[in-house]
Design an enzyme around this catalytic site. Structure first.
Site, PDB file in Angstrom:
ATOM      1  N   ASP A  46      17.567 -41.460 -12.693  1.00 24.53           N
ATOM      2  CA  ASP A  46      16.105 -41.436 -12.813  1.00 24.53           C
ATOM      3  C   ASP A  46      15.592 -42.745 -13.405  1.00 24.53           C
ATOM      4  O   ASP A  46      14.628 -43.331 -12.912  1.00 24.53           O
ATOM      5  CB  ASP A  46      15.695 -40.251 -13.695  1.00 24.53           C
ATOM      6  CG  ASP A  46      14.208 -40.241 -14.001  1.00 24.53           C
ATOM      7  OD1 ASP A  46      13.423 -39.957 -13.093  1.00 24.53           O
ATOM      8  OD2 ASP A  46      13.835 -40.532 -15.151  1.00 24.53           O
ATOM      9  N   GLU A 118      18.496 -39.166  -7.069  1.00 24.69           N
ATOM     10  CA  GLU A 118      18.633 -39.804  -8.379  1.00 24.69           C
ATOM     11  C   GLU A 118      20.079 -39.763  -8.861  1.00 24.69           C
ATOM     12  O   GLU A 118      20.565 -40.724  -9.463  1.00 24.69           O
ATOM     13  CB  GLU A 118      17.718 -39.120  -9.383  1.00 24.69           C
ATOM     14  CG  GLU A 118      16.242 -39.350  -9.113  1.00 24.69           C
ATOM     15  CD  GLU A 118      15.330 -38.659 -10.099  1.00 24.69           C
ATOM     16  OE1 GLU A 118      14.198 -39.129 -10.281  1.00 24.69           O
ATOM     17  OE2 GLU A 118      15.758 -37.642 -10.701  1.00 24.69           O
TER      18      GLU A 118
END
Length: 226
Positions: A46, A118
């Site tokens: 992320d 991610e």
């Protein structure tokens, strides 16, 4: 086709071949599948994705302010934005899901697909370094950055200000007219006044900022359509 050639095809699509294939498989493993899953990889992925997209936008749009860049980034790194990339990579067919998630359509759920994107970025970062991982992941977003509509990122207040300045007029004046309701459920009414025709519009919302945006939007609509 067995899993190994499927993972090899995925590596070609993402632009990176893992030295440790188990790391890629972990990135594709949802928490419903077992204790060894992609949540930790998603955590660092992320941060990498946000940094990469921020740099791409910073370079591609030197005239945009922080707020506009943030709104553009939000589009690309949102659940929906990342799911677009996941579908391009055909991640759904490769996800390792628990029985419940599999039966409930988890392979097609945008939130799960976005998490996997991610996690893959995080897995690449774990196996390489920030520079190389950034270069690889940035390629995933080049097309998305190029296709963004930058005109829609500017909020109503910014657009109104630019319109007035472009015509040589003074900036609008915002005034809180009233605040009603309990502390946890307040409603703000704000006026937006322009010297152009001595126009005044009003906006109501749950915050002063949102009310100002609503009033600015209405005033801009009037000015543009006069």
């Amino acid at each position: 086709m067995t899993l190994k050639p499927k993972l090899a095809n995925l590596e070609r699509r993402i632009g990176y071949q893992f030295e440790d294939p188990a790391l890629l498989l972990q990135a594709l493993t949802h928490r419903s599948f077992g204790a060894t899953n992609n949540e930790r990889l998603e955590f660092i992925g992320d941060g990498l994705v946000n940094a990469v997209v921020a740099m791409l936008l910073f370079s591609a749009h030197p005239s945009l302010d922080e707020g506009s860049l943030s709104r553009l980034r939000s589009k690309l790194v949102s659940k929906d934005g990342l799911a677009v990339i996941a579908k391009r990579f055909d991640l759904g067919s490769l996800l390792q899901l628990g029985t419940g998630e599999r039966k409930s359509g988890g392979r097609h759920r945008d939130s799960i697909l976005a998490d996997a994107v991610e996690a893959i970025a995080g897995a690449i970062l774990v196996e390489t370094d920030f520079g190389r991982a950034s270069a690889i992941v940035s390629q995933w977003f080049v097309e998305g950055v190029a296709s963004l509509d930058t005109t829609s990122t500017r909020d109503a207040k910014t657009l109104l200000q630019e319109w007035l300045q472009g015509k040589g007029y003074a900036l609008p004046q915002y005034t809180v007219v009233s605040v009603t309701g309990e502390d946890h459920n307040q409603q703000f009414e704000v006026s937006c006044h322009s010297d152009v025709g001595d126009l005044v519009t009003y906006g109501r919302a749950s915050s002063r900022k949102k009310a100002e945006q609503a009033a600015a939007h209405d005033l801009l609509e009037i000015l543009i359509n006069e």
